[in-house]
Design an enzyme around this catalytic site. Structure first.
Site, PDB file in Angstrom:
ATOM      1  N   TRP A  51       0.834  -1.203   0.000  1.00  0.00           N
ATOM      2  CA  TRP A  51       0.000   0.000   0.000  1.00  0.00           C
ATOM      3  C   TRP A  51       0.869   1.254   0.000  1.00  0.00           C
ATOM      4  O   TRP A  51       0.518   2.268  -0.588  1.00  0.00           O
ATOM      5  CB  TRP A  51      -0.906   0.001   1.246  1.00  0.00           C
ATOM      6  CG  TRP A  51      -1.828   1.202   1.315  1.00  0.00           C
ATOM      7  CD1 TRP A  51      -3.064   1.305   0.760  1.00  0.00           C
ATOM      8  CD2 TRP A  51      -1.576   2.450   1.983  1.00  0.00           C
ATOM      9  NE1 TRP A  51      -3.606   2.542   1.027  1.00  0.00           N
ATOM     10  CE2 TRP A  51      -2.710   3.262   1.769  1.00  0.00           C
ATOM     11  CE3 TRP A  51      -0.521   2.964   2.711  1.00  0.00           C
ATOM     12  CZ2 TRP A  51      -2.813   4.558   2.267  1.00  0.00           C
ATOM     13  CZ3 TRP A  51      -0.611   4.262   3.213  1.00  0.00           C
ATOM     14  CH2 TRP A  51      -1.745   5.042   2.998  1.00  0.00           C
ATOM     15  N   HIS A  52       2.041   1.155   0.653  1.00  0.00           N
ATOM     16  CA  HIS A  52       2.895   2.342   0.773  1.00  0.00           C
ATOM     17  C   HIS A  52       3.595   2.702  -0.526  1.00  0.00           C
ATOM     18  O   HIS A  52       4.066   3.825  -0.684  1.00  0.00           O
ATOM     19  CB  HIS A  52       3.929   2.146   1.890  1.00  0.00           C
ATOM     20  CG  HIS A  52       3.339   2.340   3.255  1.00  0.00           C
ATOM     21  ND1 HIS A  52       2.697   1.331   3.927  1.00  0.00           N
ATOM     22  CD2 HIS A  52       3.270   3.431   4.053  1.00  0.00           C
ATOM     23  CE1 HIS A  52       2.268   1.788   5.092  1.00  0.00           C
ATOM     24  NE2 HIS A  52       2.599   3.058   5.194  1.00  0.00           N
ATOM     25  N   GLY A  53       3.696   1.752  -1.436  1.00  0.00           N
ATOM     26  CA  GLY A  53       4.328   2.090  -2.703  1.00  0.00           C
ATOM     27  C   GLY A  53       4.601   0.869  -3.549  1.00  0.00           C
ATOM     28  O   GLY A  53       4.706  -0.251  -3.030  1.00  0.00           O
TER      29      GLY A  53
END
Lengths: 471, 391
Positions: free
Chosen positions: A318-320
């Site tokens: 989700w963060h990247g």
């Protein structure tokens, strides 16, 4: 548009406050919606359509789910809504990553599509999902007013970087808020603290971290590597929690009460505790919409471990769209599993100081993985932190420490709950007048000093002397 | 008490939020920043393309922040806070030391082969120029001047890079190459070092030498010129009146720090005891000053006091045909030297190639047939082909 910009602070913000409080109560949501859409459009006007589409999909899904009486039909609508929401997120965020890796797997080159990631899509997608899932579960009523739902998803304070506000949190306040001076003052103070965290601490620490992480890693001295990791740990804390503070503060100025997103995470004594204090809105989102539906901890031990692993894999990605974010998620997932299995019990037997050290070190290593350009850089950086051939402090290390000593000291203070300690101390003052004075005035003055400093730093960030002053 | 505190606090906050846009709207529209020495961002034109791409809003942010009310005051406050309260060693890329304000220097590798190659290439250019000067009846002299951060390099904190090794390698290679090419040169570093008190020749807050440094340079040039057969009498100190201007001096580095550091820096000038009649033309326009000093002693001054700063072409005629003519080109280090030089020559032509595109230095030499051609450059520019190294 970002909060830490002059256009926001001295044009958008006064305009929205003035207009919001100038119009009758029934038009206030409309004012917020128009300003929120403008706020988003200032960054990337063409991507406003994606957000509007997301709003429309979630609005229609909510309405359809209440129209259907059978569970299967409702579920079908939910699945469609999930596919459309997550499809957009996957397309914009992960397509190039997936294509590159598929190409690498089968040894052929797939040209990247160079898809631009719309700002805030990860946040507003999760907000939209929380709405449709909660409606599906019957936990919140469907929102029949499309403008209210649009306001919930696009509300400018939390639109770009969270916190991920759950629909259930603000369902009452969307259409019926009661603003008051106390909330406005508290919100203002919170906004200023957030701005100060961003401008005075995060940006300063960011400059140090960038200098070290973006330099030549193969010769990086150990002490400098540690300093870079510490600086980045402060940067990400104050950048993210600063933004959350600003969002919560602005929300409160307009009568919204968002839940807390950070709770002094670096005072944690275990990684489990850290994740209860860090980006709380994301952790609780994954807990409620992924972990618990998977069975949570009410399943067999292997299944429970599997559930944790899935959640942390998703949290990482989700963060990247990069393998180091995947590794970062796996890293924390593995630690949490070990802590759950036995380590937490062991930790409880050792002195608190060592538990803090344990947690901080693991968090620090996690941030190195998170900040590094790729997995090999992360590995190299971590190995430099433990280089054995120390030959005295590196000149750059001495320079950075001496130049930023005040900033490091301020970061240390801001990372621990000093304000809570002060409040307790003030509460012990016996004289009522003095106690009240200490409770309200110094904090206000301190906030205004921080505000002045933040504005000064904000304006100075554009100071750009022409190359070397050759008059 | 709680409510009063809340009203006061929110009142001040809202006032500040409202004051800045109002004050910016009603403040004058500046187009140039004195402290940054650059033009401020213009107001962007809204067009379909830049609005849709989002570029309009980012350009507007640039414009707004450049023009916001009290901008200089806020940046000065930032500088003051970082220098005096945060006690930083480096602010706005200026290293603050006890003796001088110095530039931050990223490390430059002293690659002897690359330096020797560049030095030989530069020397060849000066060799050609020297030959051309000789063909036009004059002599050429290259004058190398250490820049302040080079001369005061030991003032850097031990943990900071001063590029001393690189500068030394360049200096040695360059003057050797000039010698090998038969180009006459004068290196001011040993001259200043021999004085034993070279710090007095430099500003604390500026990258140039000061008037004392310029005077020693002037004397050295005339001595070197005499040795080359160009006889021009130097002005003795007894013939001059030294005057320190009362105006606050904004050196190139002090200016970046908004002069928040108090230093003894004052801008000095040497006036002639017996004024010399002259006709000065800048780019063809008559100018009647050598020093550009504001009437108000409180007004800020910069290095531009000397000759009015960098001018593309200055011609000063003193009408003394018996004296030789000089042509000088180079960066702003030439300016204080020119305030003395004109008094020792019949005609002084000063050219700054950074500002002049109409004629080449060869055309100037051909046109004015000077007896002495001087190129004055600082040691950070010895190998640079930009500006005055790009003839």
């Amino acid at each position: 548009m970002v909060f830490s910009s002059v256009s926001f602070l001295f044009l958008f913000f006064p305009a929205v406050i003035a207009l919001y409080y100038a119009v009758p109560r029934k038009f206030r949501a409309g004012v917020l919606l128009i300003f929120s859409l403008f706020f988003y459009a200032c960054g990337e006007p063409k991507y406003s359509l994606i957000m509007l589409l997301s709003i429309a999909v979630n609005y229609l899904a909510g309405l359809l789910m209440t129209r259907f009486s059978t569970g299967a039909a409702k579920k079908t609508v939910l699945v469609f809504a999930l596919i459309l929401n997550l499809g957009a997120l996957v397309y914009f965020k992960y397509t190039d990553f997936l294509l590159t890796n598929i190409g690498a797997l089968f040894s052929f080159e797939i040209p990247a599509l160079e898809i631009v990631l719309p700002i805030g899509i990860s946040f507003y997608t999760f907000q939209g999902l929380s709405y449709v899932i909660d409606v599906y579960r019957g936990e919140v009523p469907v929102q029949k007013n499309p403008f209210y739902l649009a306001l919930y998803i696009s509300l400018f304070p939390q639109l770009i970087a969270g916190p991920i506000v759950r629909y259930s949190t603000v369902v009452e306040e969307i259409g019926n808020r009661r603003e008051n001076l106390s909330d406005f003052a508290a919100g203002t103070r919170r906004f200023i603290f957030g701005l100060a965290k961003k401008m005075l601490l995060a940006n300063t620490m960011g400059a140090i971290a960038d200098q070290i992480f973006d330099g030549e890693l193969s010769n990086l001295p150990a002490e400098l590597a540690w300093l870079g990791a510490i600086a980045y740990s402060f940067q990400i804390l104050f950048d993210f929690s600063g933004y959350s503070d600003m969002a919560i503060g602005i929300g409160r100025m307009f009568g919204f009460h968002f839940l807390e997103n950070f709770d002094y995470p670096y005072i944690s004594r275990s990684v489990t505790e850290f994740w209860r204090r860090w980006h709380i809105s994301l952790s609780s989102w994954f807990r409620d919409y992924v972990y618990i539906p998977l069975g949570g901890n009410r399943v067999s031990k292997p299944r429970h471990i599997c559930n944790i692993a899935i959640v942390w894999l998703l949290t990482g990605i989700w963060h990247g769209a990069s393998w180091n974010f995947v590794l970062w998620g796996v890293y924390f997932g593995a630690i949490l599993i070990v802590e759950k299995l036995f380590l937490l019990k062991w930790l409880e037997r050792i002195p608190g100081f060592f538990r803090h050290v344990y947690a901080l070190l693991l968090i620090l290593f996690g941030w190195v993985i998170f900040r590094s350009a790729d997995i090999s850089s992360a590995g190299l950086y971590l190995s430099r932190m433990f280089r054995p051939d120390f030959q005295g402090p590196d000149p750059e290390f001495i320079y950075l420490l001496s130049n930023y000593k005040l900033a490091f000291a301020a970061c240390l203070l801001a990372a621990v709950p000093v304000s809570g300690w002060l409040k307790k101390a003030v509460g012990r003052v016996k004289n009522r007048l003095l106690r009240e004075f200490l409770a309200y005035y110094p904090a206000g003055v301190f906030s205004l000093v921080l505000f002045a400093l933040s504005v000064i730093y904000l304006v100075n960030s554009t100071f750009n002397p022409f190359i070397y002053f050759r008059f | 008490m709680k409510k009063t505190a809340q009203i006061l606090f929110t009142g001040v906050f809202l006032l500040v939020l409202a004051w800045f846009p109002a004050a910016t709207l009603f403040s004058g529209s500046e187009t140039y920043s004195f402290f940054e020495n650059r033009n401020l961002a213009p107001l962007p034109e809204p067009e379909r393309e830049n609005i849709l791409s989002g570029a309009y809003f980012s350009e507007f942010e640039e414009y707004y922040v450049d023009h916001i009310a009290f901008r200089d005051g806020m940046i000065e406050a930032y500088t003051f806070f970082n220098v005096h309260i945060a006690d930083k060693v480096m602010v706005n890329d200026i290293v603050i030391t006890e003796n001088a304000l110095l530039p931050y220097q990223p490390e430059r590798a002293a690659d002897p082969e690359a330096i020797a190659l560049s030095a030989a290439e530069m020397a060849e250019k000066y060799e050609n120029l020297s030959a051309f000067t000789a063909a036009n009846g004059g002599v050429f002299l290259y004058v190398g001047v250490p820049e302040q951060s080079s001369m005061l390099r030991d003032s850097y904190p031990s943990y900071m890079n001063n590029n001393g090794a690189y500068l030394d390698a360049v200096e040695e290679a360059f003057f050797q190459a000039l010698d090998a090419a038969g180009v006459q040169s004068l290196n001011m570093r040993p001259v200043y070092e021999q004085s034993g008190d070279f710090e007095r020749y430099y500003f604390v807050t500026d990258h140039h030498f000061n008037m004392h440094g310029a005077y020693v340079c002037y004397r050295s040039i005339l001595e070197a010129g005499a040795a080359l057969g160009v006889a021009a009498d130097p002005l003795e100190e007894e013939e001059l009146i030294y005057e320190e201007l009362p105006n606050p001096y904004y050196g190139s580095r002090g200016r970046i720090l908004y002069n928040v550091i108090r230093t003894p820096d004052r801008l000095g000038i040497y006036r002639l005891k017996d004024p010399l009649p002259y006709i000065r033309r800048d780019n063809g326009e008559e100018v009647d000053q050598i020093f550009f000093i504001p009437e108000d002693p409180k007004e800020k001054i910069t290095y531009n006091v000397y000759m009015g700063g960098d001018v593309a072409e200055t011609v000063i005629e003193t009408g003394r045909e018996e004296l030789p003519d000089v042509l000088v080109f180079g960066d702003s280090f030439t300016n204080p030297v020119e305030t003395l030089l004109y008094a020792s020559f019949n005609r002084t032509v000063a050219v700054d190639l950074r500002h002049n595109t109409e004629k080449t230095i060869y055309e100037y030499i051909e046109e004015y047939q000077p007896d002495l051609v001087l190129c004055i450059r600082d040691d950070t520019a010895y190998l640079s082909t930009d500006g005055n190294g790009g003839f």
